[in-house]
Design an enzyme around this catalytic site. Structure first.
Site, PDB file in Angstrom:
ATOM      1  N   GLY A 143       0.797  -1.221   0.000  1.00  0.00           N
ATOM      2  CA  GLY A 143       0.000   0.000   0.000  1.00  0.00           C
ATOM      3  C   GLY A 143       0.828   1.269   0.000  1.00  0.00           C
ATOM      4  O   GLY A 143       0.498   2.246   0.664  1.00  0.00           O
ATOM      5  N   CYS A 183      -2.862   3.632  -9.361  1.00  0.00           N
ATOM      6  CA  CYS A 183      -3.402   4.062  -8.068  1.00  0.00           C
ATOM      7  C   CYS A 183      -4.838   4.529  -8.278  1.00  0.00           C
ATOM      8  O   CYS A 183      -5.180   5.022  -9.343  1.00  0.00           O
ATOM      9  CB  CYS A 183      -2.623   5.255  -7.513  1.00  0.00           C
ATOM     10  SG  CYS A 183      -0.855   5.069  -7.524  1.00  0.00           S
ATOM     11  N   GLY A 205       8.564  -7.676 -14.817  1.00  0.00           N
ATOM     12  CA  GLY A 205       7.528  -8.629 -14.417  1.00  0.00           C
ATOM     13  C   GLY A 205       8.132 -10.021 -14.394  1.00  0.00           C
ATOM     14  O   GLY A 205       8.304 -10.640 -15.441  1.00  0.00           O
TER      15      GLY A 205
END
Lengths: 303, 243
Positions: free
Chosen positions: A72, A131, A244
């Site tokens: 977060g 976000c 990734g």
């Protein structure tokens, strides 16, 4: 002698290896382990306007060949990063960094970029648009082409350094978002952010992560990332930083052939703290294996 | 922190689901009791953080409970198997700050780190007592190890099948102490916090990503600011804890 140099919007890196944001702190933790100047650069912890504690714990779950995190965007906020973290970093890193930033409103992104743009140590801005946009009912900037366009345009107005937009793969058509940010003036694109995933504890019958869902990363997602980089390379004419699940020099070569100019290494740093260093050191051997003299020659080679 | 390869000396069952493993290798980076090691297991992405039970120049010994797929695999490992281990993780207990009459309290697999701590406290000339809490008699382990050190050791069991019936806090009044060092499940830590009259050092557990301070997976809030259980902890001083 092989040449591992690559260039991102006029910034030449000794090699394409960049530890990814959120897996490398502000660098100095790893500088205790090895000389981080061996890296091409690194992308620092996602920084927001205000300090953030982030999400409740547990924030981490394991998956086959990967992990889910729901940190977060914990960070001390832009002012503390500039006054405390960057001075510590300068003592152990003599290259430029990728400044990873996050925001919850267009004005926030603009304010952070304005501040960071003045820092010599910043090589480019990597704008994380995965976000929620607080002014648009929490809809993610990165899943909406118009919002992605708007934030890119606004940031570009105040930035003198290159602006790379970091895209989320959690969309129907990643190429269309890439085209929108290119049209808005982005200098480059970074992809992919984590895939949205979850795990359930079968004993308690509850999600493992306190926030229920989180970002899935690690070698398990490499093939999805590769596909996204390939698609975006077809769609735009600006450089791509591919990431990734990259966990080896072999993965780096494959990611570059899909279209990446530079490659970020993320979760792998967390399971092998020397991972990025080992990839840099192994790169010349793997280049020779595939008869590559100039690494930049293979960018997009699979197209 | 140091990354190196360790060789299993033994890996034996202490109870039906608690195992003891001795790992031979470079222990030079293990500095304080209360630290943990982080073990890479074949076929598992994240490492397994396990606290140090004992340590000398040639080996580190851990005691772990089988709680999931990773530890289920770990218990099958045999003599001679090699493991990639990160050592020297966490801030541990500062023996010098622990007072002179130290009460150690361990609950379940919170007991192991108390053993290495007891040894170090005794070496420093301090008086040490130990309370170990379990649910029932069959779960008890390591009692004889503490007794072999000459440490007065009190056992509590929730069902009363051995020792004092109830929780570790039921034994605390039997001991004179000026500092508490404890490790165990959070409800137990909290009960000890409320029952103790002195300062103390509390070792916390949290799901970790990296175990060395990079990922912010195990953050917690304290009165002294945000801390990472893996790097700034796992040991926190009583005065900074926010429940």
């Amino acid at each position: 002698m092989v040449d591992t140099r690559v260039t991102l919007s006029g910034w030449t890196l000794d090699n394409p290896i960049i530890p990814a944001s959120g897996t490398f702190g502000y660098g100095y933790e790893y500088a205790e382990l090895y000389d981080i100047n061996i890296l091409g650069s690194f992308s620092f912890k996602g920084t927001t306007l205000e300090p953030r504690f982030g999400n409740p714990t547990p924030r981490i779950a394991e998956t086959p060949n990967g992990m889910i995190n729901s940190v977060g965007l914990q960070n001390p906020g832009i002012d503390a990063v500039i006054s405390e973290e960057l001075p510590k970093l300068r003592k152990c890193f003599n290259k430029k960094v990728v400044a990873n930033i996050g925001g919850f409103a267009v004005e926030e992104f603009v304010k952070i970029v304005e501040k960071l743009d003045k820092e010599d140590i910043v090589g480019l801005h990597e704008v994380n648009i995965s976000c929620p946009n607080l002014h648009k009912g929490g809809k993610n900037f990165g899943t909406d082409a118009d919002a992605a366009y708007e934030v890119t345009k606004a940031v570009k107005k105040v930035a003198t350094k290159p602006v790379y937009i970091k895209l989320t793969p959690n969309v129907t058509d990643i190429a269309s978002i890439a085209k929108a940010v290119e049209e808005a003036g982005a200098d480059g694109i970074s992809l992919i952010n984590t895939l949205l995933g979850m795990r359930i504890n079968k004993r308690t019958r509850k999600p493992v992560i306190a926030n229920k869902m989180g970002g899935f990363s690690g070698s398990a997602i490499f093939l999805v990332a590769l596909r996204c980089v390939y698609q975006v390379y077809e769609a735009v004419n600006i450089p791509i930083i591919g990431m990734g699940g990259v966990s080896s020099a072999e993965d780096v070569i494959e990611m570059m052939m899909a279209g990446a100019t530079a490659v970020e290494v993320g979760a792998y740093n967390l399971v092998n703290p020397y991972g990025s260093k080992e990839i840099v050191e192994d790169l010349p051997r793997v280049m020779e294996k595939y008869r590559i003299e100039q690494l930049s020659d293979i960018i997009g080679g699979a197209h | 922190m140091k990354q190196s390869i360790f060789t299993i000396d033994y890996n034996i069952a202490l109870t039906s689901d608690v195992y003891k493993m001795r790992l031979i290798g470079d222990t030079s980076d293990i500095k304080r009791p209360g630290e943990f090691v982080n073990i890479k297991l074949d076929g598992f992405y994240l490492r397994r953080p396990i606290s140090v039970f004992d340590c000398d120049e040639e080996a580190v010994t851990i005691i772990y409970k089988v709680v999931g797929e990773g530890t289920e695999y770990m218990k099958t490992l045999e003599y001679g198997a090699q493991l990639d281990v990160l050592t020297g993780l966490g801030n541990g207990y500062d023996v010098d700050k622990c007072g002179d009459k130290v009460l150690l309290i361990g609950g379940g697999v919170g007991v192991p780190p108390m053993y290495y701590l007891a040894k170090k406290l005794l070496e420093a000339g301090k008086t040490v007592s130990m309370i170990m809490g379990f649910n029932k008699k069959e779960e008890i382990f390591a009692k004889e190890d503490f007794e072999a050190l000459g440490v007065p050791t009190y056992v509590t069991t929730v069902d009363g099948s051995e020792g004092i019936k109830g929780f570790v806090t039921n034994a605390m009044d039997m001991v004179e102490y000026d500092c508490v060092c404890t490790c165990g499940p959070e409800p137990m830590l909290r009960a000890v916090y409320d029952a103790s009259k002195t300062t103390g050092y509390y070792s916390f557990e949290e799901r970790m990503g990296c175990g060395f301070g990079a990922c912010m997976g195990c953050s917690c809030k304290t009165k002294y600011g945000n801390k990472r259980i893996c790097k700034d902890g796992p040991v926190l001083v009583k005065e900074e804890i926010i429940w």
